[in-house]
Design a protein around this motif. Structure first.
Motif, PDB file in Angstrom:
ATOM      1  N   VAL A 224     -10.129  -2.939 -38.807  1.00  0.00           N
ATOM      2  CA  VAL A 224     -11.074  -2.208 -37.963  1.00  0.00           C
ATOM      3  C   VAL A 224     -10.354  -0.960 -37.478  1.00  0.00           C
ATOM      4  O   VAL A 224      -9.295  -1.049 -36.857  1.00  0.00           O
ATOM      5  CB  VAL A 224     -11.537  -3.043 -36.749  1.00  0.00           C
ATOM      6  CG1 VAL A 224     -12.570  -2.258 -35.942  1.00  0.00           C
ATOM      7  CG2 VAL A 224     -12.118  -4.374 -37.190  1.00  0.00           C
TER       8      VAL A 224
ATOM      9  N   SER B 246     -12.015   1.818 -35.655  1.00  0.00           N
ATOM     10  CA  SER B 246     -12.538   2.104 -34.331  1.00  0.00           C
ATOM     11  C   SER B 246     -11.874   3.348 -33.729  1.00  0.00           C
ATOM     12  O   SER B 246     -11.955   4.424 -34.317  1.00  0.00           O
ATOM     13  CB  SER B 246     -12.345   0.878 -33.440  1.00  0.00           C
ATOM     14  OG  SER B 246     -12.982   1.023 -32.212  1.00  0.00           O
TER      15      SER B 246
ATOM     16  N   ASP C 160     -12.741   6.913 -40.200  1.00  0.00           N
ATOM     17  CA  ASP C 160     -12.740   5.689 -39.390  1.00  0.00           C
ATOM     18  C   ASP C 160     -14.114   5.020 -39.375  1.00  0.00           C
ATOM     19  O   ASP C 160     -14.238   3.817 -39.615  1.00  0.00           O
ATOM     20  CB  ASP C 160     -12.350   6.009 -37.938  1.00  0.00           C
ATOM     21  CG  ASP C 160     -10.873   6.308 -37.779  1.00  0.00           C
ATOM     22  OD1 ASP C 160     -10.158   6.245 -38.778  1.00  0.00           O
ATOM     23  OD2 ASP C 160     -10.457   6.607 -36.646  1.00  0.00           O
TER      24      ASP C 160
ATOM     25  N   ASP D 265     -15.345   1.321 -41.038  1.00  0.00           N
ATOM     26  CA  ASP D 265     -15.816   0.162 -40.273  1.00  0.00           C
ATOM     27  C   ASP D 265     -17.198  -0.296 -40.732  1.00  0.00           C
ATOM     28  O   ASP D 265     -17.507  -1.494 -40.690  1.00  0.00           O
ATOM     29  CB  ASP D 265     -15.824   0.489 -38.780  1.00  0.00           C
ATOM     30  CG  ASP D 265     -14.417   0.563 -38.198  1.00  0.00           C
ATOM     31  OD1 ASP D 265     -13.451   0.321 -38.960  1.00  0.00           O
ATOM     32  OD2 ASP D 265     -14.277   0.863 -37.004  1.00  0.00           O
TER      33      ASP D 265
ATOM     34  N   ASN E 243     -14.774  -4.628 -33.812  1.00  0.00           N
ATOM     35  CA  ASN E 243     -15.850  -3.986 -34.588  1.00  0.00           C
ATOM     36  C   ASN E 243     -17.220  -4.510 -34.156  1.00  0.00           C
ATOM     37  O   ASN E 243     -18.170  -4.526 -34.952  1.00  0.00           O
ATOM     38  CB  ASN E 243     -15.645  -4.241 -36.089  1.00  0.00           C
ATOM     39  CG  ASN E 243     -16.338  -3.193 -36.941  1.00  0.00           C
ATOM     40  OD1 ASN E 243     -16.506  -2.050 -36.524  1.00  0.00           O
ATOM     41  ND2 ASN E 243     -16.735  -3.561 -38.145  1.00  0.00           N
TER      42      ASN E 243
END
Length: 296
Positions: free
Chosen positions: A104, A106, A181, A185, A246
């Motif tokens: 993840v 984030s 990013d 995800d 996530n």
């Protein structure tokens, strides 16, 4: 002539499935680093790493390992990456590279970029490879062979550092691609996080059946149940962190799945054989696509 090692000294923090697989690959090829260090906070993990001879140095001191290294890769649960990065970054050498393998992204990129000392680069990457097993014994040198590794460098990362880490993963046997990013995800919520959520949940449902029925489900489990629930053996701490980190993207993905599952249920309830068959065909095409792309 064999490729020279990319790094003089490489440190892997967390020699679990991913970390120990990197170390095994480095031992096997000799092209990743001349010297290998592995570090962890758990004495049992360190002892096993020594017994398996995974690295030239095995240590409990994360900061000392980082200070000796040209590259440090954090192969630890997602929730531990920020505090460990904050602890080791002040000790890293100018010109060195910090990476991690979190599934993840984030806000990790901006958060860790804000902590970077001058002349230290941050090039995170997520190898899309794994098994349901964990710990130093779980790794193997060919884990990343023909699998994708997604590089997610923050804005402003030096191109030389990105190229170096891309070459690193290619020498691990992986195919590589750079993405953002947010896109990372979204992809991982669908191809990894949601399947794990469903696998854990169906096992929990089976566990809550009446004692006799539960025993027979486990006794007579067919290949469908075994295959679908294989990933439910995965590490609880790692997956807890992934689900929470996530959360928003995973919940949105689950809501989409929930709607599609409801449509299938309605087709079954209404005896709509055409709709049922078409949904099964679409699922079959996805599986065939994975096989053709060498991802199954």
């Amino acid at each position: 002539m064999a490729d020279a090692p990319l790094f003089d000294t490489l440190t892997i923090i967390g020699p679990g499935l991913i970390g120990s697989s990197i170390l095994r690959r480095a031992r096997q090829t000799g092209t990743l680093a001349r010297r290998l260090i592995t570090a962890d906070s758990a004495p049992a993990v360190l002892q096993r790493a020594r017994e398996l001879d995974l690295a030239d140095e095995v240590t409990a001191s994360l900061t000392e390992a980082a200070a000796k290294s040209d590259a440090v890769i954090l192969c630890i649960p997602t929730g531990a990456i920020r505090p460990v990065a904050a602890a080791i970054l002040p000790h890293m050498r100018p010109g060195s590279i910090l990476s991690d393998v979190a599934s993840v992204r984030s806000t990790l990129g901006p958060d860790i970029s804000a902590l970077l000392p001058e002349d230290v680069s941050y090039v995170p990457a997520h190898p899309m490879a794994g098994t349901e097993y964990s710990g130093p014994d779980a790794g193997f040198a060919t884990l990343f062979e023909n699998r994708w590794t997604l590089l997610v460098p923050p804005a402003g990362t030096p191109s030389e550092a990105i190229t170096t880490m891309e070459t690193f993963w290619q020498r691990c046997g992986a195919r590589t691609r750079q993405i953002t990013d947010q896109y990372h995800d979204q992809i991982c919520a669908m191809v990894s996080h949601l399947p794990h959520l469903l696998a854990f949940t169906i096992c929990d449902t089976a566990d809550r059946l009446s004692a006799d029925l539960r025993a027979d489900v486990l006794e007579y489990a067919a290949s469908g149940f075994r295959d679908f629930t294989r990933i439910a053996a995965s590490d609880p701490t790692m997956w807890r962190d992934i689900f929470l980190t996530n959360r928003d993207v995973l919940l949105a993905t689950f809501e989409r799945f929930e709607k599609d599952a409801h449509l299938m249920v309605e087709a079954i309830r209404n005896g709509d054989s055409e709709a049922i068959t078409e949904r099964i065909r679409r699922g079959r095409r996805i599986r065939q696509g994975l096989l053709e792309n060498r991802q199954a």
